[in-house]
Design an enzyme around this catalytic site. Sequence first.
Site: not given
Length: 320
Positions: A83, A217
Amino acid sequence: MMDWTDTFCRVFHRLLAPHARLYSEMVHANAVIHGDRARLLALDPVEHPVALQLGGSEPALLAQAARIGEAHGFDEINLNCGCPSDRVQAGRFGACLMREPGLVADSVAAMIAAVDGVPVTVKCRLGVDDDHDWDRFLAFVDTVAAAGCRMFVVHARNAWLKGLSPKENREVPPLRYDWAYRLKLERPALQVIVNGGIATLDEALAHLDHADGAMLGRAAYHDPYVLHRLDVAMFGGEVRPRHALLRAMRPYVEAQLARGVALKHVTRHLLGLYLGQPGGRVFRQVLSEGAHRPGADWSLVERAIAATGAPAGSAMEAAA
């Protein structure tokens, strides 16, 4: 995905895809240890198998959080090393960890020692900023694998920590699926899951020729019906219409309403079900405008379904 894949989302996605492995929002180890576990680690039995994704960079804290996650019933503990958001960088975790394979290995080893058999896995990028060195990527994987990690979810692009927003980090750095494929070829004993930019059924299936799995995702969130079609394509069964799948959520939704959960907390995850379909815009509008109002109940969902032209529901359909 932070703020998205909560327990309400995962229950919906499990209904769509009975065989998928679901992942929680990324939760920082400190939040797991000191925060509201009833909310952060909420888990419905129907969700299994489901992984808890942790953020953090302190092995002892990650180990403690992993132990707590296992105790709450999660089937896998996943360490996020991919991330790129600002708050992640400020805390020295997420994609920053690609530069510290030794620390990641220590964290993985501590987490494995802390749990009683659930796998500890890693989600990573290919590199950071303008680092495009295959040998460095492979060394990262080898270092972490030596600590006991057997599965890597590879978001097949670099993370740019300066100059790009998190959204741009999902779109601007070029995808290099060949690196994930090469990793599987050179390290066949590892499980390699491909992630990044996968938006369609055909794209997901194509990756299975080169890797052990494909992770969807945001595509799965914005167009959740693709999960259902993919599950049927991979594991068999019949493709069910959207209205039948949604009505199968009714007992769960009404149980949540009886517990005092506002309808909006569930329906915000349903908005993409009719993406690109006739009536899809009105479906979203009905739910978006009505779910936050006091007293909103299942009848609002039926109004939204009716806007798509779907047939009226039946008791049999709701119980499916």
